[in-house]
Write a protein that holds these residues in place. Structure first.
Motif, mmCIF file in Angstrom:
data_model
loop_
_atom_site.group_PDB
_atom_site.id
_atom_site.type_symbol
_atom_site.label_atom_id
_atom_site.label_comp_id
_atom_site.label_asym_id
_atom_site.label_seq_id
_atom_site.Cartn_x
_atom_site.Cartn_y
_atom_site.Cartn_z
ATOM 1 N N MET A 1 52.023 15.376 20.045
ATOM 2 C CA MET A 1 52.811 16.589 19.939
ATOM 3 C C MET A 1 54.088 16.431 20.757
ATOM 4 S SD MET A 1 51.687 20.505 20.793
ATOM 5 C CE MET A 1 50.582 20.467 19.386
ATOM 6 N N THR A 2 55.221 16.862 20.195
ATOM 7 C CA THR A 2 56.495 16.733 20.870
ATOM 8 C C THR A 2 56.584 17.696 22.037
ATOM 9 O OG1 THR A 2 57.518 16.175 18.769
ATOM 10 C CG2 THR A 2 58.993 16.824 20.551
ATOM 11 N N THR A 3 57.079 17.196 23.183
ATOM 12 C CA THR A 3 57.305 18.050 24.345
ATOM 13 C C THR A 3 58.794 18.214 24.539
ATOM 14 O OG1 THR A 3 55.275 17.274 25.410
ATOM 15 C CG2 THR A 3 56.925 18.342 26.805
ATOM 16 N N LEU A 4 59.265 19.456 24.554
ATOM 17 C CA LEU A 4 60.677 19.721 24.702
ATOM 18 C C LEU A 4 61.008 20.056 26.144
ATOM 19 C CD1 LEU A 4 61.369 21.881 21.534
ATOM 20 C CD2 LEU A 4 61.617 19.421 21.829
ATOM 21 N N ASP A 5 62.167 19.658 26.590
ATOM 22 C CA ASP A 5 62.631 19.931 27.945
ATOM 23 C C ASP A 5 63.016 21.406 28.058
ATOM 24 O OD1 ASP A 5 63.813 20.100 30.388
ATOM 25 O OD2 ASP A 5 65.416 18.649 29.961
ATOM 26 N N PRO A 6 62.303 22.192 28.867
ATOM 27 C CA PRO A 6 62.615 23.614 28.984
ATOM 28 C C PRO A 6 64.017 23.878 29.500
ATOM 29 C CG PRO A 6 60.454 23.127 29.939
ATOM 30 C CD PRO A 6 61.136 21.825 29.693
ATOM 31 N N ASP B 1 59.051 22.193 15.990
ATOM 32 C CA ASP B 1 58.925 20.797 16.400
ATOM 33 C C ASP B 1 57.755 20.605 17.365
ATOM 34 O OD1 ASP B 1 61.042 20.071 14.826
ATOM 35 O OD2 ASP B 1 62.512 20.098 16.454
ATOM 36 N N THR B 2 57.481 21.602 18.211
ATOM 37 C CA THR B 2 56.340 21.479 19.124
ATOM 38 C C THR B 2 55.022 21.558 18.366
ATOM 39 O OG1 THR B 2 56.039 23.844 19.642
ATOM 40 C CG2 THR B 2 57.685 22.631 20.926
ATOM 41 N N GLU B 3 55.062 22.136 17.151
ATOM 42 C CA GLU B 3 53.869 22.229 16.305
ATOM 43 C C GLU B 3 53.623 20.939 15.530
ATOM 44 O OE1 GLU B 3 52.094 25.728 14.831
ATOM 45 O OE2 GLU B 3 51.887 25.295 16.960
ATOM 46 N N GLY B 4 54.516 19.961 15.694
ATOM 47 C CA GLY B 4 54.319 18.690 15.021
ATOM 48 C C GLY B 4 55.420 18.316 14.066
ATOM 49 N N GLY B 5 56.396 19.221 13.846
ATOM 50 C CA GLY B 5 57.520 18.888 12.993
ATOM 51 C C GLY B 5 57.285 19.261 11.548
#
Length: 256
Positions: free
Chosen positions: A1-6, A173-177
Motif C-alpha cells: 500500500m502506498t504511503t503518502l507524506d503528510p 492512491d492509499t487504497e492501492g491506486g
C-alpha cells in the motif's frame, strides 16, 4: 500500500464516481437517467446548474447546452456516444458515453463523464465520474461533507450503481491506486443494498439510508485529507469492518 507524506504541499484534488456491472439499456433509458442525475446534481450546488456537452471529436462542433435536460437531445447524444473504431461499426456492448463540462477557470470548474448500457461480461465500463474543482470559491463551497453527500446520493438514485464514492485522488492512491481495489472507501461511500447490511461503525462516521436502494457512509464532517493521519487511520478501520461484513468486494474493477 502506498504511503503518502503528510507534509506534502500539493493541493488534494477530489472527484465522485459511481460504478455498476453489465446492464443493457437503450439510449432513451440512459437519457432519462442522465436527466434525473443532472437535475438532482443542480440542486446540490449552483456550480452544477449549467452543463455543455463535450463534442466528439473533442474540440470540434458547437456548444450544446444540456440544462435544463431535454430528453430528445440527451437521447441523441447517447446514441452518438456509442463506441466504435474509426470508420467501423458501432461496438454496442461497450456502452454509450456522454461527457459534459461547465464554464470556469482551469481549477474552479467541473466536468462529468457518463457511460451506461455496457453489457460486456468481462470488461464492463458502466460509470459516472464527476471531476470536482480543486481551488477557488466553487471548490470551497463544493468540497464539504454535506454537498458531496448529496452528490453521491444523486448518483445512487439516478444510476442505481453497485457502489459510489466521493474522495480525493491522493486517498485513492492509499487504497492501492486506480484499478487495484475492489471497492474504494472514500470520504463519502455508497453501497447498494444487495451487497449486504452495513455494520455499526465508530464515531465520527455517519450512516444514512438512500431510500430502499442502499446506504451512505460519511467518514468525517470536516474535509477528509490524507495529510491528517487520524483520517487515514479511521478510513482503514472502517474499511476493515466493512470487509469483515463482506461489503468491499466488487464484480468489476472501477474505471476513472
Amino acid at each position: 500500500m502506498t504511503t503518502l507524506d503528510p507534509s506534502a504541499t500539493y493541493p488534494e484534488t477530489y472527484y465522485a464516481g459511481a460504478y455498476w456491472g453489465p446492464r443493457r439499456e437503450s439510449p432513451e433509458a440512459c437519457a432519462q437517467r442522465a436527466a434525473d442525475f443532472l437535475n438532482m446534481l443542480a440542486a446540490c450546488d449552483p456550480l452544477f446548474a449549467n452543463w455543455n456537452k463535450i463534442p466528439k471529436p473533442r474540440g470540434k462542433g458547437r456548444k450544446t447546452p444540456l440544462m435544463p435536460p431535454d430528453l430528445p437531445t440527451l437521447t441523441e447524444a447517447f446514441r452518438r456516444g456509442v463506441n466504435r473504431e474509426p470508420g467501423g461499426p458501432p461496438i454496442e456492448h461497450l456502452g454509450l458515453t456522454v461527457s459534459a463540462y461547465n464554464d470556469g477557470t482551469s481549477q474552479d470548474h467541473a466536468s462529468v463523464r457518463m457511460t451506461c448500457a455496457s453489457y460486456a461480461q468481462h470488461s464492463s465500463t458502466n460509470v459516472c465520474v464527476l471531476s470536482l474543482p480543486s481551488k477557488g470559491t466553487n471548490a470551497e463551497r463544493v468540497l464539504t461533507a454535506s454537498v458531496l453527500t448529496n452528490v453521491t446520493r444523486s448518483m445512487a438514485l439516478a444510476w442505481e450503481p453497485d457502489w459510489a464514492v466521493a474522495m480525493s485522488h491522493a486517498h485513492r492512491d492509499t487504497e492501492g491506486g486506480e484499478g487495484k481495489a475492489d471497492t474504494w472507501l472514500g470520504w463519502v461511500t455508497y453501497l447498494s443494498r444487495h451487497r449486504g447490511t452495513v455494520p455499526p461503525l465508530p464515531a465520527p462516521v455517519r450512516i444514512e439510508p438512500v431510500e430502499d436502494r442502499g446506504t451512505l457512509i460519511i467518514l468525517t464532517p470536516e474535509r477528509f485529507t490524507v495529510a491528517n493521519p487520524e483520517h487515514i487511520a479511521l478510513a482503514r478501520r472502517v474499511r476493515e469492518l466493512l470487509a469483515r461484513a463482506g461489503l468491499m468486494r466488487s464484480d468489476r474493477q472501477p474505471t476513472v
